[in-house]
Scaffold this motif. Structure first.
Motif, short mmCIF file in Angstrom:
data_model
loop_
_atom_site.label_atom_id
_atom_site.label_comp_id
_atom_site.label_asym_id
_atom_site.label_seq_id
_atom_site.Cartn_x
_atom_site.Cartn_y
_atom_site.Cartn_z
N ALA A 52 0.83 -1.21 0.00
CA ALA A 52 0.00 0.00 0.00
C ALA A 52 0.86 1.26 0.00
CB ALA A 52 -0.94 0.00 1.20
N MET A 53 1.97 1.23 0.76
CA MET A 53 2.88 2.37 0.80
C MET A 53 3.54 2.56 -0.56
SD MET A 53 4.14 4.73 2.85
CE MET A 53 4.28 5.92 1.54
N LYS A 54 3.96 1.46 -1.17
CA LYS A 54 4.60 1.54 -2.49
C LYS A 54 3.63 2.10 -3.53
CE LYS A 54 8.06 -2.13 -2.04
NZ LYS A 54 8.53 -3.41 -2.62
N ARG A 55 2.39 1.62 -3.49
CA ARG A 55 1.40 2.12 -4.45
C ARG A 55 1.15 3.61 -4.26
NH1 ARG A 55 -1.03 -3.06 -3.62
NH2 ARG A 55 -2.24 -2.23 -1.88
N SER A 56 1.15 4.06 -3.01
CA SER A 56 0.95 5.48 -2.74
C SER A 56 2.07 6.32 -3.36
CB SER A 56 0.88 5.71 -1.23
OG SER A 56 0.66 7.07 -0.93
N ILE A 57 3.30 5.85 -3.23
CA ILE A 57 4.44 6.57 -3.82
C ILE A 57 4.34 6.56 -5.35
CG2 ILE A 57 6.95 6.52 -4.13
CD1 ILE A 57 7.16 5.49 -1.24
N ILE A 58 4.02 5.41 -5.92
CA ILE A 58 3.88 5.32 -7.37
C ILE A 58 2.81 6.28 -7.87
CG2 ILE A 58 3.10 3.82 -9.26
CD1 ILE A 58 4.46 1.49 -7.75
N ARG A 59 1.70 6.32 -7.17
CA ARG A 59 0.61 7.21 -7.61
C ARG A 59 1.02 8.67 -7.50
NH1 ARG A 59 -3.94 3.37 -4.84
NH2 ARG A 59 -4.33 2.07 -6.68
N TYR A 60 1.82 8.99 -6.49
CA TYR A 60 2.36 10.35 -6.39
C TYR A 60 3.18 10.66 -7.65
CZ TYR A 60 5.18 14.30 -4.75
OH TYR A 60 5.79 15.52 -4.64
N PHE A 61 4.05 9.74 -8.05
CA PHE A 61 4.85 9.95 -9.26
C PHE A 61 3.97 10.10 -10.50
CE2 PHE A 61 8.55 7.37 -7.24
CZ PHE A 61 8.98 8.51 -6.57
N LEU A 62 2.91 9.31 -10.59
CA LEU A 62 2.02 9.39 -11.74
C LEU A 62 1.30 10.74 -11.79
CD1 LEU A 62 0.52 5.79 -11.62
CD2 LEU A 62 2.02 6.72 -13.41
N HIS A 63 0.89 11.22 -10.62
CA HIS A 63 0.26 12.54 -10.57
C HIS A 63 1.26 13.64 -10.92
CE1 HIS A 63 -3.86 11.92 -9.10
NE2 HIS A 63 -3.38 10.90 -8.42
N ALA A 64 2.50 13.52 -10.43
CA ALA A 64 3.54 14.50 -10.76
C ALA A 64 3.82 14.50 -12.26
CB ALA A 64 4.81 14.20 -9.97
N GLN A 65 3.91 13.31 -12.84
CA GLN A 65 4.13 13.19 -14.27
C GLN A 65 2.99 13.83 -15.05
OE1 GLN A 65 3.54 9.21 -16.06
NE2 GLN A 65 5.68 9.33 -16.72
N HIS A 66 1.78 13.59 -14.60
CA HIS A 66 0.59 14.15 -15.26
C HIS A 66 0.58 15.67 -15.16
CE1 HIS A 66 -3.52 14.40 -16.68
NE2 HIS A 66 -3.90 14.98 -15.56
#
Length: 397
Positions: free
Chosen positions: A334-348
């Motif tokens: 869950a923590m890893k997914r949260s970080i990944i989603r942060y990166f995806l939002h930053a990329q977006h």
């Protein structure tokens, strides 16, 4: 996260989330109950009745209960009147003369639901303003009954407040009597969720001295699990502003894992999140984001901070998050997914900026680079992070 901490968080969310549409009582993922007045509004018949007699299922005749109308509030069929006997084909326990609210739906015959209720509570429900009036006017009606001596009346009034739109609640909270609200906050016998909401109300209606009793509550040493702290901290920050935020950072968030219970840290972060999303006039969001970032070093609360900072479009922690990814304490999926989603939002967010004529921001370039590296290390986690992901137009800090 330890099991006990998870249980505490679930209890806190269920008990103090402001259904106030949003986070407080705000109430829930599974659907919130509604004040009785909103249900009566759609009923075909509403009446105050008295219990006359009945037969329980263990007797020889079919179960039934007979009532007699004492006061008829509504009847769309125009077939009922005072003193009309009403027989329900099931047994409802009671004694002769006991008072009930009777609610009916007429769909090819009457279906009735009886609720034990005092005559005073019946009148309270009947006097709820019509639902086509201004929503704040409805809330002003309910506010009069929040400390009513009849438990069912006070319970329903609080329910109406906690399930209302937050914007309406804030408007009405500004009009509340601070002396009355202050007494609720200081009442140790008051239900924790109500006491928390009262703390928030005091933040909107209180004066310059009301931050002190709230501060004393926040700093009060206790071994009890204090579910009211989120609302109390919201009220405190509304009144004390940046100085109050500095106190919460100093006394609760900074290196006090051995002294400050997890639920108090979580309540503080929820309060910070509330101001960042509902009342930035008191403390600017960039200052609140600085506070939110303090929780990134604590694995048990970091996921909450990461998702909040992504929603706030704070792209200052891209490198820090990549260093955290998979490190000790941050290995949970869950923590890893949260970080990944942060990166995806930053990329977006970076792609939006580039589409508007700007050069691709450095945070977006790094996010893309880190996502590529994670793809090689954790392809399954990366794939799962995409599930249910929405990438809205991201606001800038």
């Amino acid at each position: 996260m330890k099991l006990l901490q998870i249980l505490i968080v679930l209890i806190a969310i269920g008990s103090t989330s402001f259904a106030v549409s949003d986070d407080f009582v705000r109430c829930g993922c599974w659907g919130s109950p509604k004040p009785l007045g909103s249900l009566l509004h759609d009923a075909d018949a509403v009446a105050l009745v008295k219990w006359v007699h009945g037969s329980s299922p263990d007797e020889l005749v079919p179960a039934y209960t007979q009532f007699e109308i004492v006061d008829l509030h509504r009847d769309v069929s125009s077939s009922l009147k005072d003193s009309t006997p009403i027989k329900i084909p099931r047994f409802i326990e009671g004694g002769f003369g006991d008072v009930y609210l009777l609610v009916g739906a007429n769909r090819n015959g009457w279906t009735w639901h009886a609720i034990p209720m005092s005559a005073e509570a019946y009148r309270y429900h009947c006097d709820v303003p019509a639902f086509d009036v201004d929503s704040t006017e409805q809330l002003r009606y309910y506010v009069q009954f929040l400390d009513h001596s009849d438990f069912t009346i006070a319970e329903d009034a609080w329910l109406a407040i906690t399930t209302a739109d937050l914007e309406d609640v804030i408007l009405v909270a500004r009009e509340m009597d601070p002396e009355v609200v202050r007494s609720w906050v200081l009442d140790e016998e008051m239900d924790a969720s109500r006491r928390g909401m009262a703390g928030m109300f005091l933040g909107y209606c209180g004066n310059g001295d009301d931050d002190q009793p709230l501060e004393e509550l926040i700093l009060q040493p206790t071994e009890d699990v204090r579910l009211e702290l989120k609302g109390v901290m919201i009220g405190y920050l509304l009144l004390a502003g940046k100085e109050g935020l500095e106190l919460i950072e100093r006394e609760i968030l900074e290196n006090h894992e051995d002294r400050v219970p997890f639920i108090e840290v979580y309540s503080a972060m929820q309060a910070v999140q509330y101001l960042g999303e509902h009342d930035q006039a008191v403390i600017p969001k960039d200052r609140l984001a600085t506070t939110m970032r303090l929780s990134l070093v604590r694995p048990e609360i970091a996921e909450f901070a990461v998702s909040t900072l992504a929603r706030w479009a704070d792209w200052t922690i891209v490198d820090q998050l990549y260093a955290m990814y998979g490190a000790e304490g941050f290995t949970e999926p869950a923590m890893k997914r949260s970080i990944i989603r942060y990166f995806l939002h930053a990329q977006h967010a970076g792609s939006i900026a580039a589409s508007e004529g700007e050069s691709l921001p450095e945070y977006a370039r790094k996010a893309t680079e880190y996502l590529e590296e994670i793809k090689g290390r954790d392809p399954e986690i990366l794939a799962s992070a995409y599930r249910y992901l929405r990438l809205p137009r991201v606001p800038r800090m």
